[in-house]
Structures are given as C-alpha cells and as structure tokens.
Design a protein around this motif. Structure first.
Motif, short mmCIF file in Angstrom:
data_model
loop_
_atom_site.label_atom_id
_atom_site.label_comp_id
_atom_site.label_asym_id
_atom_site.label_seq_id
_atom_site.Cartn_x
_atom_site.Cartn_y
_atom_site.Cartn_z
N ALA B 97 0.83 -1.21 0.00
CA ALA B 97 0.00 0.00 0.00
C ALA B 97 0.87 1.26 0.00
O ALA B 97 0.61 2.21 -0.73
N ALA B 98 1.92 1.25 0.82
CA ALA B 98 2.78 2.43 0.93
C ALA B 98 3.45 2.72 -0.42
O ALA B 98 3.64 3.88 -0.78
N ILE B 99 3.79 1.65 -1.15
CA ILE B 99 4.46 1.86 -2.45
C ILE B 99 3.47 2.36 -3.50
O ILE B 99 3.72 3.35 -4.18
N ILE B 100 2.30 1.70 -3.60
CA ILE B 100 1.37 2.10 -4.67
C ILE B 100 0.68 3.43 -4.37
O ILE B 100 0.13 4.06 -5.26
N ALA B 101 0.75 3.86 -3.10
CA ALA B 101 0.15 5.16 -2.76
C ALA B 101 0.80 6.28 -3.57
O ALA B 101 0.14 7.25 -3.93
N VAL B 102 2.08 6.13 -3.86
CA VAL B 102 2.81 7.20 -4.56
C VAL B 102 2.15 7.55 -5.90
O VAL B 102 1.77 8.70 -6.11
N PRO B 103 1.97 6.57 -6.81
CA PRO B 103 1.27 6.94 -8.04
C PRO B 103 -0.24 7.13 -7.86
O PRO B 103 -0.83 8.03 -8.45
N LEU B 104 -0.87 6.29 -7.02
CA LEU B 104 -2.34 6.34 -6.92
C LEU B 104 -2.86 7.63 -6.31
O LEU B 104 -3.95 8.10 -6.66
N PHE B 105 -2.09 8.23 -5.39
CA PHE B 105 -2.58 9.43 -4.72
C PHE B 105 -2.56 10.66 -5.63
O PHE B 105 -3.02 11.71 -5.24
N ARG B 106 -2.01 10.49 -6.83
CA ARG B 106 -2.11 11.59 -7.79
C ARG B 106 -3.51 11.64 -8.36
O ARG B 106 -3.90 12.62 -8.98
N LEU B 107 -4.27 10.54 -8.22
CA LEU B 107 -5.61 10.46 -8.80
C LEU B 107 -6.66 10.76 -7.74
O LEU B 107 -6.48 10.45 -6.57
N ARG B 108 -7.76 11.35 -8.20
CA ARG B 108 -8.82 11.69 -7.26
C ARG B 108 -10.11 10.99 -7.65
O ARG B 108 -10.30 10.58 -8.79
N GLU B 109 -10.99 10.89 -6.63
CA GLU B 109 -12.37 10.42 -6.84
C GLU B 109 -12.44 9.12 -7.63
O GLU B 109 -11.77 8.16 -7.28
N ALA B 110 -13.25 9.13 -8.69
CA ALA B 110 -13.50 7.90 -9.45
C ALA B 110 -12.22 7.35 -10.08
O ALA B 110 -12.06 6.14 -10.23
N TYR B 111 -11.29 8.25 -10.43
CA TYR B 111 -10.05 7.78 -11.06
C TYR B 111 -9.25 6.92 -10.09
O TYR B 111 -8.64 5.92 -10.47
N PHE B 112 -9.25 7.31 -8.82
CA PHE B 112 -8.57 6.51 -7.81
C PHE B 112 -9.25 5.14 -7.69
O PHE B 112 -8.58 4.10 -7.68
N SER B 113 -10.59 5.14 -7.62
CA SER B 113 -11.34 3.88 -7.46
C SER B 113 -11.02 2.91 -8.59
O SER B 113 -10.76 1.73 -8.36
N ILE B 114 -11.02 3.44 -9.80
CA ILE B 114 -10.81 2.59 -10.97
C ILE B 114 -9.35 2.13 -11.03
O ILE B 114 -9.06 0.97 -11.30
N ALA B 115 -8.44 3.04 -10.73
CA ALA B 115 -7.02 2.68 -10.74
C ALA B 115 -6.73 1.57 -9.73
O ALA B 115 -5.95 0.66 -10.00
N MET B 116 -7.38 1.62 -8.57
CA MET B 116 -7.20 0.56 -7.56
C MET B 116 -7.67 -0.78 -8.13
O MET B 116 -7.02 -1.81 -7.96
N TRP B 117 -8.81 -0.74 -8.79
CA TRP B 117 -9.38 -1.96 -9.37
C TRP B 117 -8.43 -2.51 -10.44
O TRP B 117 -8.10 -3.71 -10.46
N VAL B 118 -7.96 -1.63 -11.32
CA VAL B 118 -7.05 -2.05 -12.39
C VAL B 118 -5.78 -2.64 -11.80
O VAL B 118 -5.30 -3.69 -12.23
N PHE B 119 -5.25 -1.99 -10.75
CA PHE B 119 -4.05 -2.50 -10.11
C PHE B 119 -4.29 -3.93 -9.59
O PHE B 119 -3.47 -4.83 -9.82
N ALA B 120 -5.44 -4.14 -8.94
CA ALA B 120 -5.76 -5.46 -8.41
C ALA B 120 -5.85 -6.48 -9.54
O ALA B 120 -5.35 -7.61 -9.42
N GLU B 121 -6.46 -6.08 -10.66
CA GLU B 121 -6.61 -7.00 -11.80
C GLU B 121 -5.24 -7.36 -12.38
O GLU B 121 -5.00 -8.52 -12.75
N ILE B 122 -4.35 -6.37 -12.46
CA ILE B 122 -3.01 -6.63 -13.02
C ILE B 122 -2.25 -7.62 -12.14
O ILE B 122 -1.68 -8.59 -12.63
N ILE B 123 -2.26 -7.37 -10.83
CA ILE B 123 -1.55 -8.28 -9.93
C ILE B 123 -2.20 -9.68 -10.00
O ILE B 123 -1.52 -10.70 -10.00
N GLY B 124 -3.53 -9.71 -10.11
CA GLY B 124 -4.24 -10.98 -10.25
C GLY B 124 -3.79 -11.73 -11.50
O GLY B 124 -3.52 -12.94 -11.46
N ALA B 125 -3.68 -11.01 -12.61
CA ALA B 125 -3.26 -11.63 -13.88
C ALA B 125 -1.84 -12.16 -13.77
O ALA B 125 -1.54 -13.27 -14.22
#
Lengths: 243, 337
Positions: B97-125
């Motif tokens: 979390a501490a590492i991905i916060a760096v890029p993710l915290f540049r995003l706000r609102e819905a962009y953050f929500s979607i980016a989190m989901w995409v990140f989870a999907e990528i790690i899952g893949a």
C-alpha cells in the motif's frame, strides 16, 4: 515596523481569464485591509492564492519574512493564516466545539488541556459558547458565519482572511459580527472582502480595489469610497447596501 | 469516564462470549461466525479509508490476496504452523500500500477507485501467470499437516474474534485521539480541514496503509481457514463489493455502521438461502434492492438515521466541551449584589 504580509507581483490566470495581474501590497499586524471590487474581479482568488488553495503563476508571498508562495495550504495555516470562507465550510457531523478544536489542535498546534481551554475561549469570544455541543451542520446562517470566524481564530493566526463574512446577514447581525472582528483587530492583521461599505469602513484602515485581477486603487476608506474610479466600477451596482 | 467504562466492560463481556462460544456452537455455525467476523474487520478497514479519508477503493481485494499469499508462501518456506507467520500478512499488505500510494494518490475520486481496481486485476493476472505461486490453480496450505484439526475451527474463530474486537477497539482509540479528530474533519470537509492546518494527504496515506494492513491480516485468516488459495477467489472484486455494501447500508464514516451492515448482509443471506430456499442469485438481487432503497431513503446509511431518530449512542467518539466547573465571577457578583 516590518510588514507581516508582503505580496509582490502576484499573478494567476486560468486560460484567458486573468484573476490576479501583478498584485502587490503590504499589511502590518493590527491593520485591516478591506478588499472591494465587482463580481469576478479576483477577490476570492486573491485569498485562495494567499492561503495556497490556488498556486500562483508568478510573484511572491512573504509571511513574517518567510516565503510561503509554494507551500501547501496546511503548512500556511500552521504558519499563521486563518481563513473564513464566503460559503461557510463547517465540519457538519462534528460539534461546534470539535470544529474549533480541529483548528486549535492542527492550526495552533495545541494539545490536551491547552487545546480545549483555548477552544472554549474562542467560542466565548465569538458568542458560540452556549452551542458548543451542537452539531455544526444544524446551525443557522449567523452561527455558521460565527463558526467560520471561530475556526479561523482558533488556529492562532497572525493574519485573518475574511471572505464576505457579513454577506446575507441582517443589519443587527452584521453589527454584532463587526463588534467581534474589532476585538481581535489589535493583535492580528486582517484582510476583509466585503460588499457592505459601512461595515468595511468601520474596521478597515485601508481599502484595496480590484478589477479584472488588477489593483486599481489603494488608500484610506473615505478617499477610496468617494473616488471616481470606484464610482465608475460600481456604477449600477451601487444601489444596494450603501449606508 | 463512565462511557469508557461501559465500553470496556462490554468489550470484556464480548471477549468472554467469544472465548466460550466454540464450546457451545457446532462447527457449521462457528465457521459462519468466523466468516462474519472477518468480513466485519475488512468492512471496518474499507470504512476507515472511504468513510474517514474519502478514498473509495474498488481494489481492496489486492490487499486480501497479498496478505493471504504472503501467509501461504512464508509458512511454506519456514515450515512452521501458519498461525506463527500471520504477522507477515499485514506487513506485506502495508508495504504494498505504501508503495502504490505514490502513483495512486495523484488520482482523485472515481479515477482513484478505478485505478485501484485495475491494479488489483493486473496483480491478479500476474499471479495466474506465475507458476512459483501456483498459477491459475492456486496453492494448498503447505503446512496444513502441522495444524491440530481438533482445534482448528475454534482457533480460527478465536483469531477472527480477537482481530475484530482488536480492530474496533483500535479504531475507537484512533477516533478519540487528535489524529482521529483530523480524520473526521477530512471526512466532513477536506477543504476546510486543510485550511485549518490538517495535512489531508498524510491522513489519507496513514488511513490507506492501515486499511491495507487490516485487510491483509483478515484475508490471510480467511484463506487459512480454507486451507487453499486460488487467484480467482483471492482477487475477486466481490470482496470490495461486499465491504462497500456493508459499509454503505450500515453507515459510512461511523464505527457502528459496518457492524449493523454485517448483520444485515449475513442475516439476509441466511434467510434467503435457508428458510426461503432461494438460490444464491436471488440473494444478490435482494442485496442490490436493499442497497438502492437505503441509498434513497437514508443516504448516509441505516445507523446514522437510527442514531439521530432514537438518540442512541454506542461507540460515541464525540468530544464534549469542557464546561466551567465553578460559577463565573460575574455571575456570583450578581448573586451577591
């Protein structure tokens, strides 16, 4: 005495719209600077630039000899800027006491007993003591305006920025608010944006006139209010609220 | 303080109930209770982030998966009972979390929500492609032979109970601290919060890392109970959907809300799939209908609406103003005069 606030050549534009065009002024502790100008002249933008909610394109802001131009808002608040918003911004699900306590804890850096007693003192001075444990979201307009002022004051600021704090209030309410502002004037610098000339005249030492983001005039209230420039800018707008 | 004493006493009673429950309840109910408690912990963690820091995550399953995989792999390498390597799970999730916060915290609102989901999907893949962690078919718990199965369900229940009580107690302590006051101010109005000196970004970061750590630990416990982990289950977006559902219907930004939400969530599931004999699909439809009704009738959730109407306070985190204990001098003078 060195000025507390020194704004030099402050500029900001959003695309084609210029909200600040090389604005410069100085302000000392104990002084109140009134800011007037028509809608869209850049008054609120000037405050946003000073507190850091908007970053400047050019120019500098010095507070007590320290450059604050690039600092984030919370750092500036801790260094001594307290702002009352035009549209009250309370923490609606926190009590009045907690609202001011946030400012006392974070802005003024107080803890425990010192924080709670200072918060109560601020609530007493702003006439909110009896409503201390009410939720801020349930307050009527006059009390929300008072709370804006209380939050600004609780952060122990050197400079207080008031954005149309008297707008929308009845005449007796305006008078009570002016009385409260007078009590803090001696040991704070104040920048006050307001459309109510007599309220501004009562407290301000100088008045700065903005138009299209540019400083048009700055001087003693009586001179500024009676100047041809102000009459021209306000022509057609001056019908209401004039004492 | 009396309120604090009552809360401490209730905590002790609950702890005693949790300690004794495995001797009374059968294994099926115990397993269900464990599931409830773990999902409650996850929902509290999601609420810490969404309700108090204003960040709506649709990818919290990634922390559950990181925690669970960390437990399975470390337990295999060290060849010790999985319980002893549990602390690895929150640490790994927090570091991620501490590492991905760096890029993710540049995003706000819905962009953050979607980016989190995409990140989870990528790690899952990646996980599915990577044979070292079992690929698509997943991993069995390598050290399950070290587990004492007579005590497995009770132990799982106790761990889940301790985690839930510990989480709620910790969140309560956090909320009555001055950091908690800052969190609540950001929850209510981030613009006003930064204007009085609250470092909104720092608050968000702390909430994000704590939230990830809690989900990592709860996720590790959850998959430890299954003795098996597969990427499709670990990286399932439904984890986030359930957490979100529980928090939103219960009451976002309150500590009591998720508790109420979990009761409704599992109550409805057991009612519809049990006595009503409906299939799992209908249960999801039921959840959806309830969520829509609650959002329309009480947008902040059921708990805040109940609290305001009935005036009940459970885990009360409000600070009351210090009233002067002595009569003010002016008042006493008036009385004397």
């Amino acid at each position: 005495m060195a000025p507390l606030l020194r704004v030099n050549g402050l500029s900001k534009r959003f695309g084609e719209i210029v909200v600040a065009d090389a604005v410069s002024f100085k302000l000392a502790r104990g002084e109140c600077l009134g800011v007037i100008g028509p809608n869209g002249a850049g008054k609120s933008s000037l405050l946003n630039l000073i507190v850091g909610l908007v970053t400047a394109d050019g120019g500098s802001i010095m507070l007590d000899g320290a450059e604050i131009t690039g600092l984030p808002p919370h750092r500036r608040a801790r260094m001594g800027l307290g702002r009352a918003f035009q549209i009250p911004q309370p923490f609606p699900h926190l009590s009045v006491y907690e609202n001011a306590l946030v400012a006392a804890s974070y802005g003024a850096g107080l803890h425990g007993e010192a924080a709670s007693s200072w918060t109560m003192e601020v609530l007493q001075r702003t006439g909110l003591e009896a409503k201390a444990d009410k939720l801020a979201g349930a307050l009527p307009l006059i009390d929300r305006k008072r709370l804006e002022f209380a939050k600004a004051l609780a952060s122990k600021p050197a400079l207080i920025l008031l954005d149309e704090i008297a707008a929308g209030l009845t005449e007796p309410e305006v008078e009570r608010l002016v009385a409260i502002i007078r009590t803090v004037k001696a040991d704070h610098a104040i920048i006050w944006i307001e459309h109510i000339p007599h309220a501004l005249r009562a407290v301000s030492d100088r008045i700065l006139v903005l138009n299209f983001g540019r400083k048009v005039l700055e001087g003693p209230p009586a001179d500024v209010m009676d100047s041809a420039v102000v009459r021209e800018i306000y022509m057609g707008l001056k019908a209401d609220g004039v004492a | 303080m009396p309120t604090r004493t009552i809360l401490a006493a209730s905590g002790l009673v609950l702890a005693a109930v949790i300690a004794g429950a495995p001797f009374v309840l059968n294994e099926g109910i115990l397993r269900l209770a464990t599931e409830c408690l773990l999902l409650l912990t996850m929902a509290q963690m999601w609420n810490l982030l969404a309700g108090y820091a204003g960040l709506v995550s649709l990818g919290h399953q990634v922390f559950i998966a990181f925690g669970a995989y960390a437990l399975f792999l470390t337990s295999g390498w060290l060849e010790v009972t999985p319980i002893w390597v549990l602390p690895v799970a929150p640490v790994v999730a927090a570091v991620v979390a501490a590492i991905i916060a760096v890029p993710l915290f540049r995003l706000r609102e819905a962009y953050f929500s979607i980016a989190m989901w995409v990140f989870a999907e990528i790690i899952g893949a990646f996980t599915m492609k990577s044979q070292a962690v079992g690929g698509t078919s997943g991993l069995p718990l390598p050290t399950s032979k070290l587990i004492d199965f007579d005590w497995f369900e009770p132990t799982m229940f106790w761990l889940a109970g301790a985690l839930t009580l510990g989480t709620i107690a910790a969140l309560y302590k956090l909320m009555i601290s001055s950091f908690g006051l800052g969190l609540m101010s950001v929850r209510d109005n981030d613009l006003a919060a930064m204007s009085v000196g609250v470092d909104v970004r720092h608050n968000r970061f702390v909430a994000f890392v704590l939230s990830a750590a809690g989900c990592g630990l709860a996720g590790a416990l959850s998959f430890m109970g299954n003795l098996y982990i597969a990427p499709l289950a670990a990286f399932d977006v439904n984890w986030s959907v359930y957490m979100m559902f529980i928090v939103i219907i219960g009451g976002i930004g309150t500590l009591e809300g998720p508790i109420l939400g979990v009761i409704i969530f599992f109550g409805l599931r057991e009612l519809m799939t049990g006595p009503l004999g409906l299939s799992g699909g209908w249960y999801l439809v039921g959840l959806g209908v309830i969520a829509v009704i609650v959002m329309m009738v009480a947008p902040r959730g059921i708990w805040p609406a109940l609290r305001d109407r009935l005036g009940i306070r459970l885990l009360d985190v409000q600070r009351t103003s210090p009233r002067p204990a002595v009569v003010l001098p002016s008042a006493s003078q008036q009385i004397a005069g």
